[in-house]
Design an enzyme around this catalytic site. Structure first.
Site, PDB file in Angstrom:
ATOM      1  N   PRO A 111       1.283  -1.102   0.336  1.00 13.78           N
ATOM      2  CA  PRO A 111       0.115  -0.088  -0.326  1.00 13.78           C
ATOM      3  C   PRO A 111       1.105   1.185   0.351  1.00 13.78           C
ATOM      4  CG  PRO A 111      -0.596  -1.492   2.032  1.00 13.78           C
ATOM      5  CD  PRO A 111       0.802  -2.316   0.792  1.00 13.78           C
ATOM      6  N   ASP A 159      -9.653   1.609 -25.044  1.00 15.80           N
ATOM      7  CA  ASP A 159     -10.461   0.601 -22.688  1.00 15.80           C
ATOM      8  C   ASP A 159     -10.531   2.033 -22.409  1.00 15.80           C
ATOM      9  OD1 ASP A 159      -9.865  -1.985 -23.625  1.00 15.80           O
ATOM     10  OD2 ASP A 159      -8.050  -1.718 -22.571  1.00 15.80           O
ATOM     11  N   GLU A 182       3.030  -7.437   8.250  1.00 12.00           N
ATOM     12  CA  GLU A 182       2.968  -5.808   8.359  1.00 12.00           C
ATOM     13  C   GLU A 182       3.610  -5.494   6.999  1.00 12.00           C
ATOM     14  OE1 GLU A 182       0.991  -3.650  10.488  1.00 12.00           O
ATOM     15  OE2 GLU A 182       0.220  -5.643  10.771  1.00 12.00           O
ATOM     16  N   ARG A 195      -2.760  -7.844 -21.181  1.00 13.34           N
ATOM     17  CA  ARG A 195      -3.550  -7.605 -22.117  1.00 13.34           C
ATOM     18  C   ARG A 195      -3.020  -6.309 -22.914  1.00 13.34           C
ATOM     19  NH1 ARG A 195      -7.836  -4.003 -21.696  1.00 13.34           N
ATOM     20  NH2 ARG A 195      -9.439  -5.220 -22.272  1.00 13.34           N
TER      21      ARG A 195
HETATM   22  N1  ADE Z   1      -0.792  -5.146  -0.175  1.00 15.78           N
HETATM   23  C1  ADE Z   1      -1.668  -4.635   0.946  1.00 15.78           C
HETATM   24  N2  ADE Z   1      -2.898  -3.613  -0.407  1.00 15.78           N
HETATM   25  C2  ADE Z   1      -2.370  -3.598  -1.279  1.00 15.78           C
HETATM   26  C3  ADE Z   1      -2.072  -2.471  -2.482  1.00 15.78           C
HETATM   27  N3  ADE Z   1      -3.226  -1.670  -1.891  1.00 15.78           N
HETATM   28  N4  ADE Z   1      -1.902  -2.760  -3.112  1.00 15.78           N
HETATM   29  C4  ADE Z   1      -0.947  -3.263  -3.649  1.00 15.78           C
HETATM   30  N5  ADE Z   1      -0.234  -4.475  -2.356  1.00 15.78           N
HETATM   31  C5  ADE Z   1      -1.362  -4.548  -1.378  1.00 15.78           C
END
Ligand code: ADE
Length: 239
Positions: A99, A180, A127, A165
Site C-alpha cells: 500500500p 479502453d 505488517e 492485455r
Molecule cells: N498489499 C496490501 N495492500 C495493498 C495494496 N493496496 N496494493 C498493493 N499491494 C497491497
C-alpha cells in the site's frame, strides 16, 4: 530471440491462490500464443530452517510480523540470476506490491507493457516487508489503491491482467486496447447490444442511425459526461 514477449514471475507464500486465475480469457490466450509466460514461485521453498519461516518479529518492537529478507533475496537470485539490482538484465522490473507504493493506473500498466520483458511481482504479507528488500532489489513499489489488502496477491493478479492485455497481439482483432477506458484519459462510453427494446428500455436512437460521425460525437459526449459525474479528478489532474 525470446519466444515470449514477456515473462512474469510471481513470488508468494500462497501459490495455490493463483492456481486457475490466469487460465481464463485473454490471459489464457496470451499464454497459449506464447505472448506471455507466467510462473508462480512458493517463497516458503526459499526460506531457511525446518519450519521454513518467512516472517519474524519487528526490530524495535511493535505489532505484527515482518517478511524476512532471506526468502525474497534467494527467490530473486533464482529467477533473475543475481540479486544485485545494478546487474539485472535490461527490461527487468522487480515490483513490490504494497500500500506504500506508487498508485497503479492505466499509464503505469502501459509503461510496464512497453518497457519491460521480465516482471517479478513480490507479494508482501504481514505488517510489511524488511526494508532491505526495497533497498537492494526492488525497482518499483506499486499499490493498487488506497486500501489495505491482506497481502499483495490480489494486486499481482490485477497488474498481470492489466499489463498482459496491452501486449502486442494479446487482444483478438475484435477488440483493441486503444478504445479502453482511461487510454484517452476518460471513462468509457456506454455500450448496447441486442435486443433494441429490453423490457421497455430502448437503445438510444443515434446508435441505430448508421451515421458514424453522429455516433462518434454521441460517444465522446457520453464519455465526458460519465467522467465529469464519477471521476472529475481525471479531468483535472495530469494523466
Ligand atoms: N498489499 C496490501 N495492500 C495493498 C495494496 N493496496 N496494493 C498493493 N499491494 C497491497
Amino acid at each position: 530471440m525470446l519466444a515470449f514477449r514477456m515473462k512474469i514471475d510471481v513470488l508468494t507464500i500462497f501459490p495455490e491462490f493463483f492456481r486457475e486465475v490466469f487460465d481464463f480469457g485473454i490471459i489464457r490466450r496470451a499464454k497459449l500464443a506464447e505472448i506471455v509466460e507466467i510462473n508462480i514461485h512458493d517463497l516458503r521453498e526459499f526460506a531457511e530452517g525446518i519450519h521454513r519461516k518467512t516472517d519474524d518479529r519487528p526490530f524495535g518492537g511493535g505489532d505484527g510480523m515482518v517478511f524476512k529478507c532471506e526468502p525474497i533475496f534467494s527467490a530473486i537470485e533464482k529467477v533473475i540470476g543475481t540479486c544485485e539490482r545494478e546487474n539485472y538484465p535490461p527490461l527487468t522490473r522487480v515490483v513490490l506490491l504494497s500500500p506504500q507504493g506508487r498508485v497503479f493506473k492505466q499509464s503505469v500498466a502501459k509503461e510496464f507493457a512497453d518497457e519491460a520483458s521480465h516482471i517479478i511481482l513480490i507479494c508482501g504479507r504481514y505488517e510489511g516487508v524488511d526494508e532491505r528488500v526495497n533497498d537492494a532489489l526492488v525497482t518499483d513499489e506499486i499499490s493498487i489503491g488506497d486500501y489495505v489488502l491482506s497481502g499483495g496477491e490480489p494486486a499481482a493478479i490485477v497488474l498481470t491482467d492489466a499489463i498482459v492485455r496491452l501486449l502486442p497481439n494479446a487482444l483478438g482483432s475484435e477488440t483493441s486496447a486503444e478504445n479502453d477506458s482511461f487510454s484517452n484519459g476518460l471513462l468509457d462510453y456506454p455500450h448496447y447490444t441486442q435486443p433494441r427494446d429490453f423490457r421497455g428500455r430502448q437503445v438510444p436512437d443515434v446508435l441505430l442511425s448508421g451515421n458514424h460521425a453522429e455516433i462518434e460525437r454521441w460517444r465522446s459526449e457520453k464519455a465526458l459526461e460519465k467522467t465529469e459525474r464519477f471521476r472529475k479528478d481525471l479531468l483535472q489532474k495530469e494523466k
